[in-house]
Every structure is written in structure tokens, then in C-alpha cells.
Design a protein around this motif. Sequence first.
Motif, PDB file in Angstrom:
ATOM      1  N   LYS A 201       0.828  -1.198   0.000  1.00 31.17           N
ATOM      2  CA  LYS A 201       0.000   0.000   0.000  1.00 31.17           C
ATOM      3  C   LYS A 201       0.867   1.253   0.000  1.00 31.17           C
ATOM      4  N   ASP A 202       0.361   2.290  -0.630  1.00 30.35           N
ATOM      5  CA  ASP A 202       1.018   3.599  -0.611  1.00 30.35           C
ATOM      6  C   ASP A 202       0.599   4.281   0.679  1.00 30.35           C
ATOM      7  N   GLU A 203       1.443   4.205   1.724  1.00 31.11           N
ATOM      8  CA  GLU A 203       0.994   4.514   3.076  1.00 31.11           C
ATOM      9  C   GLU A 203       1.033   6.000   3.442  1.00 31.11           C
ATOM     10  N   HIS A 204       2.028   6.725   2.992  1.00 36.87           N
ATOM     11  CA  HIS A 204       2.183   8.143   3.335  1.00 36.87           C
ATOM     12  C   HIS A 204       2.131   8.361   4.844  1.00 36.87           C
ATOM     13  N   LEU A 205       2.996   7.628   5.554  1.00 39.40           N
ATOM     14  CA  LEU A 205       3.080   7.743   7.005  1.00 39.40           C
ATOM     15  C   LEU A 205       3.797   9.026   7.416  1.00 39.40           C
ATOM     16  N   ILE A 206       3.567   9.431   8.660  1.00 37.56           N
ATOM     17  CA  ILE A 206       4.318  10.551   9.230  1.00 37.56           C
ATOM     18  C   ILE A 206       5.802  10.180   9.201  1.00 37.56           C
TER      19      ILE A 206
END
Length: 273
Positions: A201-206
Motif C-alpha cells: 500500500k502507498d501509506e504516506h506515514l508521518i
Amino acid sequence: MHVPDTKVALSTASVYPSTTATAFELAARLGYDGVEVMVWNDPVSQDVEALRRLSDAHRMPILAVHAPCLLITQRVWTTDPWTKLVRARAAAEKLGADTVVVHPPFRWQRQYAREFVAGIGRMAGETDVRFAVENMYPWRYKDREMLAYAPGWDVTEEEYRHFTVDLSHAATSRVDALEMVGRMGGRLAHVHLADGSGSGKDEHLIPGRGTQPCAVLLEQLARTGFDGHVVLEVNTRRSGSPAEREADLAEALAFTRLHLATPARLHRPGGVG
């Protein structure tokens, strides 16, 4: 410590599904240097005059415009992909932004994909706005992999003038982000800072919550005099409340400023600093 001139911006996508106006308000309150406008289904994101009013009201400059090239924005600013880019460039010029972020075409956009590399090069020669093409990733389902983008998701394989590197996308594609940045070289113009764990998944976490070299990249940019912008493009949909989302975006900004700061020698007159 020396803090370089690199500006740190908030992508309006970071407050999704909240509004573009919310992003401007949060960016101003938390101390970001500006915003990147994701042009999507929010009518305000598509309206140059509405964006100008938000920018003026919050004293938040618009540093970049992300062209509407997501699956959910296929009908935003018409269905013609070249018209979308022309309108994104015009919006950037009118709003004082110096960068348009664009994704490579989907494979089923066959004519657009065939013309994309040459067309982007031509458009880049017609304006001072930088068209920074963003690295993407293969789509995966279980053990199957589908190449969704053309000419390809690894934008370093093409001769684009400028690149955007997205560390969440690098995690999803399971490549070495620093190696990719090395291939981009002096053509790296823009950074989408977000973390990822390498899942499908393309998570874009902090930043700092995944496995990507976010801190190392920022320190490298500071040492090498990077003259583009660093944009926090993170996913806050799992934030439990507006206060938690604000805390997440404050954490992301603090992480970025910390690692952009570089040690500086203090020189004393007549002595060794």
C-alpha cells in the motif's frame, strides 16, 4: 546549527477528506512555510481566485500545484490530460508557485503516454514553472504485479528536466530511495516527504514512523544546498480527531525542520571557529 533556506510546505492532500481551506488554516497555525495545492474534487482547489483569497487570508504562499492526475480526478479540469497540465501551469503562474507536480500517464492513456516525455519537455521550455515528474510504483495484488504507468513508474529512466521524489512511493515500489535520488542528481527539484514500510500500500506515514531514510535524505539535502521545496504529503485519515491530526502534522513539521538543520561552525574574530 544552520537552517537552510529550503521551504517546508504542507500538501492540501494531507488533510483529506477535509477541505483545501482546512489545509491552509492548519499550515498557517503550525508554522509551515507554504502549501502545495492538490487539485482534486474540492471545488476550491480548482479555483485560482478562491485559492488566492485563501493564500492572502492566511499569509500562506502557494509554492506548488499538483496537477489532477489521480484516478479520482480524471474528470477534474476536463478529461484531456494535456489540458489539465496547461491549466495547472496557468494556475501556478497566476498564484506565484514555481512547481507543477505531475504523475506519468496510466498505461491505458495510450496516446498521452506515447507523447508524454516529449510533450513535458516542450511545456517545460515554455515557462519558468518547473514540471517535476513524480516517481510512482507498480500496482500489486497478492503475488501479482501490474505495470500501471507508462513510460514507467521509475521516472529516472526518462530524460525529464525535473523530478519529484516521493518516499512513500519509493517504499511501495521497494526501491532504495537514496539510490533513486542519486540517479535524479541535479534534476531533483521537489520532495514529497512521507514514510512507508514497504507494504503493497502507498501509506504516506508521518516521517519517522516507517522504514524510509527520511532523516538521511533531509540531512543530505541540507548539505548539498537543495534549492527546491520539501512538501509534507502524509495520510491523516486514521487520526482519531482534528486535534490528533493537527498533532500529527506538527510532528511531521518538527521532524523535517530538525533534520534539515545542519551543524555550522561558529567563527570568532582572530580565532579558530
